[in-house]
Design an enzyme around this catalytic site. Structure first.
Site, short mmCIF file in Angstrom:
data_model
loop_
_atom_site.label_atom_id
_atom_site.label_comp_id
_atom_site.label_asym_id
_atom_site.label_seq_id
_atom_site.Cartn_x
_atom_site.Cartn_y
_atom_site.Cartn_z
N THR A 13 0.68 -1.19 -0.08
CA THR A 13 -0.05 0.04 0.26
C THR A 13 0.84 1.27 0.02
O THR A 13 0.43 2.41 -0.20
CB THR A 13 -0.92 0.03 1.28
N SER A 15 3.92 3.73 -1.59
CA SER A 15 4.32 4.56 -2.88
C SER A 15 4.84 3.62 -3.89
O SER A 15 4.10 3.59 -4.92
CB SER A 15 5.12 5.60 -2.61
N GLU A 39 -5.26 -0.94 7.50
CA GLU A 39 -6.56 -1.41 6.96
C GLU A 39 -6.91 -0.23 6.23
O GLU A 39 -7.69 -0.32 5.11
CB GLU A 39 -7.56 -1.54 8.11
N LYS A 127 21.18 3.30 2.20
CA LYS A 127 21.59 3.40 3.74
C LYS A 127 22.46 2.18 4.43
O LYS A 127 22.62 2.05 5.32
CB LYS A 127 20.64 3.93 4.40
N TYR A 135 18.30 2.26 10.92
CA TYR A 135 17.67 1.74 9.64
C TYR A 135 18.61 1.02 8.56
O TYR A 135 18.41 -0.04 8.22
CB TYR A 135 17.22 2.87 9.01
N LYS A 139 18.61 -3.01 7.47
CA LYS A 139 18.44 -3.33 5.96
C LYS A 139 19.84 -4.16 5.58
O LYS A 139 19.58 -4.80 4.77
CB LYS A 139 18.31 -2.00 5.28
N VAL A 166 13.43 7.86 -3.36
CA VAL A 166 12.23 7.94 -4.70
C VAL A 166 11.65 9.15 -4.40
O VAL A 166 10.91 9.60 -3.46
CB VAL A 166 11.52 6.56 -4.40
N THR A 190 19.64 19.92 6.39
CA THR A 190 20.25 19.65 7.70
C THR A 190 21.60 20.18 7.54
O THR A 190 22.49 20.31 8.58
CB THR A 190 20.00 18.12 7.93
N GLU A 257 22.10 10.38 10.62
CA GLU A 257 21.94 10.91 8.97
C GLU A 257 23.57 11.03 8.68
O GLU A 257 24.43 11.56 9.13
CB GLU A 257 21.49 12.14 9.04
#
Length: 329
Positions: A13, A15, A39, A127, A135, A139, A166, A190, A257
């Site tokens: 659901t 992008s 939902e 990343k 994160y 990954k 993206v 930043t 970051e």
């Protein structure tokens, strides 16, 4: 590759998932299952796609093995998109990031092997390369697990892709800048030296489908991506909105970051090959016979590292890129 097949998309659901679903439906699959835990997002997507009978929506969390195993029954191609993706959220709640991005990926692997799903495509991120944040670390573990899983089954093949930022996805910088412009606020950056890789949703889906079609299993596909300085991106958007180019403020790098992103590390570059004019392919440290034979004719890459500050778009290029993505009229 897709015609007549049953497809499962985790996190469908989002992008990426919605664009992937749109493209896959054009290739006449037998069924596309959308597994997600939201939902409301499923109902909204179902309405958006006009209650297409080939679409089946399944409520479930990839942290729950039983839900994943049930959703995987009869599936022939699995696209694993579900993840906790926002760096500050993962920094603040690393245990939750681990549950989704590592345990959830483990559940995908187990269910795919159990049901003998022929091909699994895992969506990773820049990343994950030399990660400094939660994160990226989770990954990176997911990538390692996926590649290693090729040694666990003769029936299921696993491949990874790496994407950058993206354009237009939830929480990404271009929609943030547009909201700030609409509200008459200064744009927030930043660090003035920060650079990032970018690709459009269409390019992201091409990368997914290339991996689904061409992969043997065990390799990682990387797209040649455009990159730019965040200050240049902000200035282009400010100028197009009729605002002064200096109308931004520097807020400081957030926890976790990076100043620059990396798609291929110096450690990986010696086993990275030019697949064609659009893609690179990274082989594992000890590729099996199938991988060696598949990519024996490819030329090794010339770079020692693929970083977001190595080749950047100028402002005219950024403007064209934003127009092509539909973010500037």
């Amino acid at each position: 590759m897709i015609k007549g097949k049953k497809i499962l998309i985790t996190g469908g659901t989002g992008s990426w998932g919605q664009k992937l679903t749109e493209v896959l439906l054009e290739q006449d699959p037998a069924e596309i299952r959308i597994l997600s835990r939201n939902e409301y997002a499923q109902i909204a997507m179902q309405r958006e796609f006009g209650h297409d009978p080939r679409l089946r929506f399944v409520i479930g969390d990839i942290r729950d093995y039983t839900a994943v195993e049930e959703a995987s029954q009869g599936i022939q191609v699995l696209f694993h998109l579900a993840a906790l993706k926002h760096v500050p959220v993962c920094e603040d709640q690393p245990d939750e990031a681990f549950k989704t991005n590592v345990i959830g990926t483990q559940n995908i692997i187990r269910a795919a092997i159990y049901h003998r799903i022929p091909k699994v495509i895992d969506v990773s991120t820049d990343k994950a390369v030399d990660p400094i944040n939660v994160y990226g670390m989770t990954k990176a573990l997911g990538e390692k697990m996926m590649i290693r899983a090729n040694g666990l089954s003769e029936h299921t093949r696993f491949v990874c892709i790496r994407g950058g930022n993206v354009l237009g996805t939830s929480g990404s910088v271009v929609p943030l800048f547009r909201r700030q412009l609409d509200d008459g606020q200064m744009l927030t950056i930043t660090d003035e030296g920060m650079t990032r890789f970018f690709l459009t949703r269409t390019e992201a889906i091409r990368l997914l489908l290339k991996a689904a079609e061409a992969a043997v299993g065990g390799e990682t596909f990387v797209m040649k991506m455009k990159a730019c300085k965040m200050t240049d991106l902000a200035i282009v958007m400010l100028e197009q909105a009729g605002r002064p180019a200096s109308d931004y403020k520097v807020t400081g790098i957030r926890p976790g970051e990076k100043l620059h992103e990396v798609l291929v590390s110096p450690f990986e570059a010696p086993r990275t090959y030019k697949y064609d004019e659009q893609y690179y392919v990274i082989l594992p440290q000890d590729p099996d016979k199938r991988l060696r034979e598949q990519y024996a004719g490819l030329a090794p890459v010339a770079f020692a590292e693929y970083r977001s500050d190595s080749e950047m778009m100028e402002r005219k290029g950024i403007l064209r890129f934003l127009r092509d993505g539909g973010f500037i009229d």
